[in-house]
Design a protein around this motif. Structure first.
Motif, short mmCIF file in Angstrom:
data_model
loop_
_atom_site.label_atom_id
_atom_site.label_comp_id
_atom_site.label_asym_id
_atom_site.label_seq_id
_atom_site.Cartn_x
_atom_site.Cartn_y
_atom_site.Cartn_z
N HIS A 185 -10.12 17.55 1.85
CA HIS A 185 -10.60 16.74 2.57
C HIS A 185 -9.26 16.28 3.53
N ASP A 186 -10.06 15.44 4.41
CA ASP A 186 -9.26 15.34 5.91
C ASP A 186 -8.57 14.11 6.07
N THR A 187 -8.54 13.06 5.20
CA THR A 187 -8.16 11.94 5.10
C THR A 187 -7.35 11.61 3.74
N MET A 188 -6.19 10.99 4.03
CA MET A 188 -5.32 10.84 2.85
C MET A 188 -4.69 9.46 2.93
N TYR A 189 -3.97 8.74 1.74
CA TYR A 189 -3.61 7.54 1.85
C TYR A 189 -2.35 7.32 0.86
N TRP A 190 -1.71 6.21 1.03
CA TRP A 190 -0.63 5.84 0.10
C TRP A 190 -1.21 4.32 -0.21
N TYR A 191 -1.00 4.08 -1.40
CA TYR A 191 -1.26 2.47 -1.84
C TYR A 191 -0.07 2.22 -2.85
N LYS A 192 0.21 0.97 -2.77
CA LYS A 192 1.22 0.35 -3.67
C LYS A 192 0.33 -0.64 -4.60
N GLN A 193 0.88 -0.43 -5.96
CA GLN A 193 0.18 -1.44 -6.74
C GLN A 193 1.45 -2.17 -7.52
N ASP A 194 1.48 -3.34 -7.11
CA ASP A 194 2.80 -3.89 -7.77
C ASP A 194 2.44 -4.62 -9.26
N SER A 195 3.51 -5.31 -9.69
CA SER A 195 3.32 -5.72 -11.30
C SER A 195 2.20 -6.46 -11.55
N LYS A 196 1.60 -7.44 -10.43
CA LYS A 196 0.57 -8.14 -10.65
C LYS A 196 -0.85 -7.06 -10.63
N LYS A 197 -0.80 -6.00 -10.48
CA LYS A 197 -1.89 -4.92 -10.44
C LYS A 197 -2.50 -4.94 -9.06
N PHE A 198 -1.83 -5.71 -8.07
CA PHE A 198 -2.64 -5.85 -6.86
C PHE A 198 -2.56 -4.67 -5.79
N LEU A 199 -3.63 -3.96 -5.65
CA LEU A 199 -3.60 -2.54 -4.86
C LEU A 199 -3.43 -2.99 -3.47
N LYS A 200 -2.41 -2.33 -2.80
CA LYS A 200 -2.55 -2.45 -1.30
C LYS A 200 -2.50 -1.38 -0.55
N ILE A 201 -3.13 -1.18 0.64
CA ILE A 201 -2.85 0.22 1.18
C ILE A 201 -1.64 0.24 1.93
N MET A 202 -1.02 0.97 2.09
CA MET A 202 0.30 1.16 2.93
C MET A 202 0.02 2.10 4.31
N PHE A 203 -0.33 3.34 4.07
CA PHE A 203 -0.63 4.19 5.23
C PHE A 203 -2.14 4.80 5.05
N SER A 204 -2.47 5.44 6.16
CA SER A 204 -3.64 6.38 6.03
C SER A 204 -3.57 7.30 7.06
N TYR A 205 -3.64 8.84 6.72
CA TYR A 205 -3.79 9.91 7.87
C TYR A 205 -5.06 10.50 7.83
N ASN A 206 -5.53 10.79 8.90
CA ASN A 206 -6.61 11.46 9.15
C ASN A 206 -6.16 13.09 9.96
N ASN A 207 -6.47 14.11 9.26
CA ASN A 207 -5.95 15.49 9.83
C ASN A 207 -4.45 15.29 10.61
N LYS A 208 -3.78 14.76 9.65
CA LYS A 208 -2.23 15.00 9.71
C LYS A 208 -1.65 13.73 10.88
N GLU A 209 -2.66 12.83 11.40
CA GLU A 209 -2.38 11.91 12.23
C GLU A 209 -2.47 10.29 11.70
#
Lengths: 112, 113
Positions: free
Chosen positions: B29-53
């Motif tokens: 894949h060319d796109t990668m992400y980091w998500y954070k899931q808190d104690s209330k189970k809410f998933l929130k995107i932090m970062f997204s990279y495409n082709n290292k950018e």
């Protein structure tokens, strides 16, 4: 920014069909509707995606009315192992980036 | 073969420490992400990279710094850890940037004490 609303929880019994409806009144023309499943201590897993009408795969069906302001995930004959949180997402692509905005999800509990 | 793998799976550390979480995907894949899931189970995107950018940075504190040495890796470094950073962090990847299926890792449970 398209936002989704879905029931917080649902209960069902094994063998029944479960329908989870999601509202997305502000869906944009280019947005797809995607559903993910998450088991405890695991990452979300893709279930199904659609744009309009009906999509079916080996796991579920997705029904989308003509106005696309809502969608319904249908799980046929659920089993205990289908107990999980189900997230409805609407494609959100600012500047071309796939944001995958998750809502609160629906906790489905399947009992015997 | 694990498609998206994160290490470590569990991380317990004290406030003020610096820690890193590694993520690797073998899906091409060319796109990668980091998500954070808190104690209330809410998933929130932090970062997204495409082709290292970097293409998405969701108002995350500067203490969080993602690094993508190549398309298959997206690491997350966190400086001066705080109690509120305790959560499960998920790495994910997808092919393309728009409306595509994302594959998630098993998550890293970070506990700051």
């Amino acid at each position: 920014l398209a936002k989704t609303t879905q029931p917080i929880s649902m209960d069902s019994y094994e063998g029944q069909e479960v329908n989870i409806t999601c509202s997305h009144n502000n869906i944009a023309t280019n947005d797809y509707i995607t559903w993910y499943q998450q088991f405890p201590s695991q990452g979300p897993r893709f279930i199904i995606q659609g744009y309009k009408t009906k999509v079916t795969n080996e796991v579920a069906s997705l029904f989308i009315p003509a106005d696309r302001k809502s969608s319904t995930l249908s799980l046929p004959r659920v089993s205990l192992s289908d107990t999980a949180v189900y997230y409805c997402l609407v494609g959100d692509s600012p500047g071309g980036g796939n944001k995958l905005t998750f809502g609160t999800g629906t906790q489905l509990k399947v009992e015997l | 073969d694990t498609a998206v793998s994160q290490t470590p799976k569990y991380l317990v550390t004290q406030m003020g420490n610096d820690k890193s979480i590694k993520c690797e995907q073998n899906l091409g894949h060319d796109t990668m992400y980091w998500y954070k899931q808190d104690s209330k189970k809410f998933l929130k995107i932090m970062f997204s990279y495409n082709n290292k950018e970097l293409i998405i940075n969701e108002t995350v504190p500067n203490r969080f710094s993602p690094k993508s040495p190549d398309k298959a890796h997206l690491n997350l470094h966190i400086n001066s850890l705080e109690l509120g950073d305790s959560a499960v962090y998920f790495c994910a990847s997808s092919h393309g940037q728009v409306n595509t299926e994302a594959f998630f890792g098993q998550g890293t449970r970070l506990t700051v004490v």
